[in-house]
Motif scaffolding. Structure first.
Motif, PDB file in Angstrom:
ATOM      1  N   ALA A  14       0.839  -1.205   0.000  1.00  0.00           N
ATOM      2  CA  ALA A  14       0.000   0.000   0.000  1.00  0.00           C
ATOM      3  C   ALA A  14       0.871   1.252   0.000  1.00  0.00           C
ATOM      4  O   ALA A  14       0.572   2.225  -0.702  1.00  0.00           O
ATOM      5  CB  ALA A  14      -0.933   0.000   1.212  1.00  0.00           C
ATOM      6  N   GLN A  15       1.962   1.221   0.758  1.00  0.00           N
ATOM      7  CA  GLN A  15       2.853   2.378   0.793  1.00  0.00           C
ATOM      8  C   GLN A  15       3.525   2.576  -0.565  1.00  0.00           C
ATOM      9  O   GLN A  15       3.675   3.703  -1.020  1.00  0.00           O
ATOM     10  CB  GLN A  15       3.902   2.207   1.886  1.00  0.00           C
ATOM     11  N   GLN A  16       3.895   1.488  -1.236  1.00  0.00           N
ATOM     12  CA  GLN A  16       4.487   1.596  -2.569  1.00  0.00           C
ATOM     13  C   GLN A  16       3.503   2.225  -3.541  1.00  0.00           C
ATOM     14  O   GLN A  16       3.881   3.053  -4.366  1.00  0.00           O
ATOM     15  CB  GLN A  16       4.918   0.224  -3.079  1.00  0.00           C
ATOM     16  N   VAL A  17       2.238   1.826  -3.443  1.00  0.00           N
ATOM     17  CA  VAL A  17       1.206   2.401  -4.310  1.00  0.00           C
ATOM     18  C   VAL A  17       1.093   3.892  -4.040  1.00  0.00           C
ATOM     19  O   VAL A  17       1.031   4.702  -4.970  1.00  0.00           O
ATOM     20  CB  VAL A  17      -0.158   1.705  -4.090  1.00  0.00           C
ATOM     21  N   GLN A  18       1.088   4.269  -2.770  1.00  0.00           N
ATOM     22  CA  GLN A  18       0.976   5.679  -2.404  1.00  0.00           C
ATOM     23  C   GLN A  18       2.190   6.457  -2.923  1.00  0.00           C
ATOM     24  O   GLN A  18       2.041   7.537  -3.482  1.00  0.00           O
ATOM     25  CB  GLN A  18       0.866   5.809  -0.890  1.00  0.00           C
ATOM     26  N   GLN A  19       3.378   5.898  -2.776  1.00  0.00           N
ATOM     27  CA  GLN A  19       4.587   6.575  -3.253  1.00  0.00           C
ATOM     28  C   GLN A  19       4.589   6.678  -4.769  1.00  0.00           C
ATOM     29  O   GLN A  19       4.982   7.697  -5.329  1.00  0.00           O
ATOM     30  CB  GLN A  19       5.830   5.837  -2.760  1.00  0.00           C
ATOM     31  N   ALA A  20       4.141   5.637  -5.445  1.00  0.00           N
ATOM     32  CA  ALA A  20       4.095   5.676  -6.905  1.00  0.00           C
ATOM     33  C   ALA A  20       3.112   6.740  -7.375  1.00  0.00           C
ATOM     34  O   ALA A  20       3.363   7.458  -8.339  1.00  0.00           O
ATOM     35  CB  ALA A  20       3.695   4.311  -7.461  1.00  0.00           C
ATOM     36  N   GLY A  21       1.993   6.860  -6.679  1.00  0.00           N
ATOM     37  CA  GLY A  21       1.016   7.892  -7.016  1.00  0.00           C
ATOM     38  C   GLY A  21       1.602   9.272  -6.832  1.00  0.00           C
ATOM     39  O   GLY A  21       1.426  10.158  -7.670  1.00  0.00           O
ATOM     40  N   ASP A  65      -1.792  -2.275 -11.052  1.00  0.00           N
ATOM     41  CA  ASP A  65      -0.815  -1.314 -10.544  1.00  0.00           C
ATOM     42  C   ASP A  65       0.432  -2.088 -10.170  1.00  0.00           C
ATOM     43  O   ASP A  65       0.541  -3.278 -10.478  1.00  0.00           O
ATOM     44  CB  ASP A  65      -1.370  -0.483  -9.382  1.00  0.00           C
ATOM     45  N   ILE A  66       1.366  -1.444  -9.497  1.00  0.00           N
ATOM     46  CA  ILE A  66       2.628  -2.099  -9.180  1.00  0.00           C
ATOM     47  C   ILE A  66       2.479  -3.279  -8.231  1.00  0.00           C
ATOM     48  O   ILE A  66       3.362  -4.115  -8.143  1.00  0.00           O
ATOM     49  CB  ILE A  66       3.660  -1.098  -8.607  1.00  0.00           C
ATOM     50  N   SER A  67       1.354  -3.368  -7.520  1.00  0.00           N
ATOM     51  CA  SER A  67       1.173  -4.468  -6.574  1.00  0.00           C
ATOM     52  C   SER A  67       0.311  -5.595  -7.134  1.00  0.00           C
ATOM     53  O   SER A  67       0.024  -6.539  -6.430  1.00  0.00           O
ATOM     54  CB  SER A  67       0.586  -3.950  -5.260  1.00  0.00           C
ATOM     55  N   GLY A  68      -0.106  -5.529  -8.388  1.00  0.00           N
ATOM     56  CA  GLY A  68      -0.865  -6.619  -8.979  1.00  0.00           C
ATOM     57  C   GLY A  68      -2.133  -6.149  -9.647  1.00  0.00           C
ATOM     58  O   GLY A  68      -2.277  -4.986 -10.026  1.00  0.00           O
ATOM     59  N   LEU A  92      -4.149  -7.895  -5.817  1.00  0.00           N
ATOM     60  CA  LEU A  92      -3.535  -9.165  -5.455  1.00  0.00           C
ATOM     61  C   LEU A  92      -2.470  -9.518  -6.489  1.00  0.00           C
ATOM     62  O   LEU A  92      -2.671  -9.313  -7.684  1.00  0.00           O
ATOM     63  CB  LEU A  92      -4.587 -10.278  -5.437  1.00  0.00           C
ATOM     64  N   ILE A  93      -1.364 -10.076  -6.008  1.00  0.00           N
ATOM     65  CA  ILE A  93      -0.340 -10.546  -6.931  1.00  0.00           C
ATOM     66  C   ILE A  93      -0.751 -11.918  -7.467  1.00  0.00           C
ATOM     67  O   ILE A  93      -1.472 -12.669  -6.795  1.00  0.00           O
ATOM     68  CB  ILE A  93       1.050 -10.604  -6.259  1.00  0.00           C
TER      69      ILE A  93
END
Length: 125
Positions: A14-21, A65-68, A92-93
């Protein structure tokens, strides 16, 4: 892998998604739903209500997205007041997909302010 390890992994995603955004904000490409997803993950990590969710149905939404891949998951929730049904959207991956089938039970955390907003974190014991 224990519940907290799986939970930490989901929070890291979730943090990676937030950072990517945030990184793509200048490019005009962020998806508001991805930012909402990251914020929900952070909120549930801090104050989510533990519960158990049983999958009723699951299908891909077509978003990635980057997480699946994002999935719409209909679940029956227990342990957060009276049992209820909710439809959640969760990334989900592909490696995890064999576990996400109708009838599978998962540990989850629900939003204390809107109990139909929840995330699944790992198989229930």
């Amino acid at each position: 892998m224990g519940f907290m390890d799986r939970f930490k992994g989901q929070m890291d995603q979730a943090q990676q998604v937030q950072q990517a955004g945030a990184a793509t904000m200048g490019a005009g490409a962020p998806d508001a739903s991805q930012a909402d997803y990251a914020q929900l993950g952070n909120k549930l990590a801090a104050s989510g209500v533990p519960c158990t969710a049983t999958i009723i149905s699951i299908e891909e939404t077509g978003k990635t997205d980057i997480s699946g891949k994002e999935h719409a998951i209909v679940v029956n929730v227990e342990g957060n007041g009276e049992p209820y049904e909710a439809t959640i959207r969760q990334y989900l991956i592909s490696a995890a997909m064999p576990s996400y089938v109708p009838g599978a039970r998962f540990e989850a955390k629900a939003d204390p302010d809107a109990r139909e907003r929840l995330l699944l974190f790992g198989p229930a014991s």
